[in-house]
Design an enzyme around this catalytic site. Sequence first.
Site, PDB file in Angstrom:
ATOM      1  CD  GLU A  38      -0.391   3.697   7.905  1.00 10.76           C
ATOM      2  OE1 GLU A  38      -0.426   3.268   9.077  1.00 10.76           O
ATOM      3  OE2 GLU A  38      -1.378   3.740   7.158  1.00 10.76           O
ATOM      4  NE  ARG A 264       3.333   4.763  22.045  1.00  9.87           N
ATOM      5  CZ  ARG A 264       3.055   4.934  20.753  1.00  9.87           C
ATOM      6  NH1 ARG A 264       3.143   3.922  19.915  1.00  9.87           N
ATOM      7  NH2 ARG A 264       2.684   6.107  20.297  1.00  9.87           N
ATOM      8  CE  LYS A 274       1.912   8.143  12.375  1.00 12.93           C
ATOM      9  NZ  LYS A 274       2.484   7.419  11.229  1.00 12.93           N
TER      10      LYS A 274
HETATM   11  P1  ATP Z   1       1.023   6.695  15.838  1.00 15.62           P
HETATM   12  O1  ATP Z   1       0.474   5.761  16.870  1.00 15.62           O
HETATM   13  O2  ATP Z   1       1.424   8.020  16.330  1.00 15.62           O
HETATM   14  O3  ATP Z   1       0.205   6.748  14.581  1.00 15.62           O
HETATM   15  P2  ATP Z   1       2.549   4.741  14.668  1.00 15.62           P
HETATM   16  O4  ATP Z   1       3.179   3.726  15.533  1.00 15.62           O
HETATM   17  O5  ATP Z   1       1.325   4.358  13.934  1.00 15.62           O
HETATM   18  O6  ATP Z   1       2.381   6.053  15.463  1.00 15.62           O
HETATM   19  P3  ATP Z   1       4.270   4.588  12.505  1.00 15.62           P
HETATM   20  O7  ATP Z   1       4.426   5.586  11.440  1.00 15.62           O
HETATM   21  O8  ATP Z   1       3.622   3.312  12.168  1.00 15.62           O
HETATM   22  O9  ATP Z   1       3.545   5.321  13.655  1.00 15.62           O
HETATM   23  O10 ATP Z   1       5.615   4.319  13.283  1.00 15.62           O
HETATM   24  C1  ATP Z   1       6.896   4.264  12.720  1.00 15.62           C
HETATM   25  C2  ATP Z   1       7.845   3.757  13.774  1.00 15.62           C
HETATM   26  O11 ATP Z   1       7.904   4.685  14.850  1.00 15.62           O
HETATM   27  C3  ATP Z   1       7.380   2.429  14.353  1.00 15.62           C
HETATM   28  O12 ATP Z   1       8.484   1.563  14.408  1.00 15.62           O
HETATM   29  C4  ATP Z   1       6.904   2.781  15.722  1.00 15.62           C
HETATM   30  O13 ATP Z   1       7.142   1.724  16.601  1.00 15.62           O
HETATM   31  C5  ATP Z   1       7.732   4.016  16.070  1.00 15.62           C
HETATM   32  N1  ATP Z   1       7.045   4.880  17.025  1.00 15.62           N
HETATM   33  C6  ATP Z   1       5.810   5.418  16.887  1.00 15.62           C
HETATM   34  N2  ATP Z   1       5.468   6.106  18.005  1.00 15.62           N
HETATM   35  C7  ATP Z   1       6.514   6.006  18.871  1.00 15.62           C
HETATM   36  C8  ATP Z   1       6.773   6.482  20.192  1.00 15.62           C
HETATM   37  N3  ATP Z   1       5.896   7.214  20.867  1.00 15.62           N
HETATM   38  N4  ATP Z   1       7.965   6.174  20.749  1.00 15.62           N
HETATM   39  C9  ATP Z   1       8.871   5.442  20.086  1.00 15.62           C
HETATM   40  N5  ATP Z   1       8.686   4.963  18.849  1.00 15.62           N
HETATM   41  C10 ATP Z   1       7.526   5.229  18.235  1.00 15.62           C
HETATM   42 MG    MG Z   2       0.460   2.951  13.303  1.00 11.84          MG
END
Ligand code: ATP
Ligand code: MG
Length: 566
Positions: A38, A264, A274
């Site tokens: 996102e 993760r 984020k």
């Molecule tokens: P955050 O919780 O930091 O906002 P998010 O999951 O909302 O992260 P997205 O931009 O939606 O972030 O994630 C894009 C991709 O990255 C998703 O497929 C998510 O599963 C993966 N991702 C996010 N954080 C991690 C992590 N700590 N380890 C592995 N993959 C991750």
């Molecule tokens: Mg998210």
Amino acid sequence: MTEAVNPAPTSDFVRDEIRADNEAGTYGGRVQTRFPPEPNGYLHIGHAKAICVDFGIAKDFGGVCNLRLDDTNPDTEDVEYVDSIREDIAWLGYEPQSVLFASDYFEQLYTWAELLIGQGLAYVDEQDGETISAQRGGYGKPGVESPFRDRPVEESLTELRKMRAGEYPDGSRVLRAKIDMQHENMQLRDPVMYRIRRSNHHRTGDTWCIYPTYDWAHGQSDAIEGVTHSLCTLEFGSNRALYDWYLAHLPLEQAPPKQREFARLELTHTVTSKRRLRQLIENGVVDGWDDPRMPTISALRRRGYPPAAIREFCAYIGLTRTNSRHDIELLESFVRKHLNLTSQRRMAVLRPLKVVIDNWPTDASGAPVVEYFDVVNNPENPDDGIRSVPFSGELWIEQDDFAEVPPPKFFRLSPGREVRLRGAYLVTCTDVVKNDAGEVVEVHVTMDPESRGGTAPDGRKVKSTMHWVSAAHAVNAQVALYERLFSAPAPGERTGDVMDDLDPHSRELLTNAKVEPALADTAPGEVVQFERLGYFAHDPRTPMLFHRTVGLRDEWANIQKRQNKG
Ligand code: ATP
Ligand code: MG
């Protein structure tokens, strides 16, 4: 020669399943993945793992991986983030086949929503958000059906069209899937598909005032693009049933994509969310998304992490189905391994103390003689050649390398003691000069002219070799040293608030460093080794500002030794 860095596992539960799908012909042998961030912030080291997984798997199977910006929430998203995401992926060494946007599917999603209503599988609910969420119930707590649940199909269609046309205020209605208000998986208790939100979208502007939820957009976007394996992190596990439910009720031309979840990436002393990272910026704890203490990809780049080291780390930890926290020292050991092979050695004095050689010769005009020593740039890579380092009668050494009264086991310079100035001469301390506060501000030594190159002809031994910079030739620099941003291994575990575990002294900026002249030619972003001190990255924007990437000591090896003993 290049030391083999730890090999990547060749098999894991995702790759095994893809192999099985290929054998069974589920997708006609096609493999397509996507990385779906996102655009509401900068990517972090956790995303680097997801990128390595999504792009790496597609590559292993000769398939395709697209970047899809999951831009369904206009309130928090921005093109700045889209641009940074693209830059970070490219820097990590991956190239998406296409750059796609979920917002490009808004019309298709809307059409499908009307289709579900027509099948009696969705309805417009006029209750407020609080009521809807209270009615959802909980584990062991029954759900309550909305009074709008069984309204006629035609009514829901008309209502949805009015929602889209902007006839209702924000939050006054939602479209919900009609699944099962008693389902044990809360996600299936009539989830919301659309909400009314008047917010300017960074791509679609004001075209839409209803926006799809994550669940209503994600799997459908995968299907539209022809994704075969939709890989995400474990917390989406409970969304999988809904992912499958939507796809099962839509007219797809090919086998629906499969969502599969992996652990993760979490690191000790690090937060990877984020939202939390944004909080650090907003609270002024760090200077921005690329502050070198941040775990963002842009910060790691600025701090001098080689992208190959990040990729190898991700391959090494591999894909598992249980969440765990990896030691940050492990990541750093990959960084150090790479930098050891690639970075040029230089001499830099971070906290300078003047050394005067009393018996240093002068030339005919009375000026101190300048000698030049040839020094190997990188013992790991002969192709990096040698450079010439000037040496003269006044030098800078580290304050730490001198003690007027040496503590036990201190073998560096002190009154009466002989040490080696690396590659140059043996010198013996004869005297010190102090300021009014009684601090030593200058050290006087005599050198042995017979010891040129750093060894005495009689073979006598000295216990210490120190780096130095010729004072007359020194270039000024600023050097930033970093500690962990969070002192606790698992930030937030103690009190529930990660901010309680911040180390208030995570950055020390030294503004009076004296470095050898060759460092003035360091390219922006280049990483060098300061001998005895660590690896340092030249800031990409501020000339002669260096960030310590990592120290020289392999702390990971120590951790392993301790673990093996325990
Ligand atoms: P955050 O919780 O930091 O906002 P998010 O999951 O909302 O992260 P997205 O931009 O939606 O972030 O994630 C894009 C991709 O990255 C998703 O497929 C998510 O599963 C993966 N991702 C996010 N954080 C991690 C992590 N700590 N380890 C592995 N993959 C991750
Ligand atoms: Mg998210």
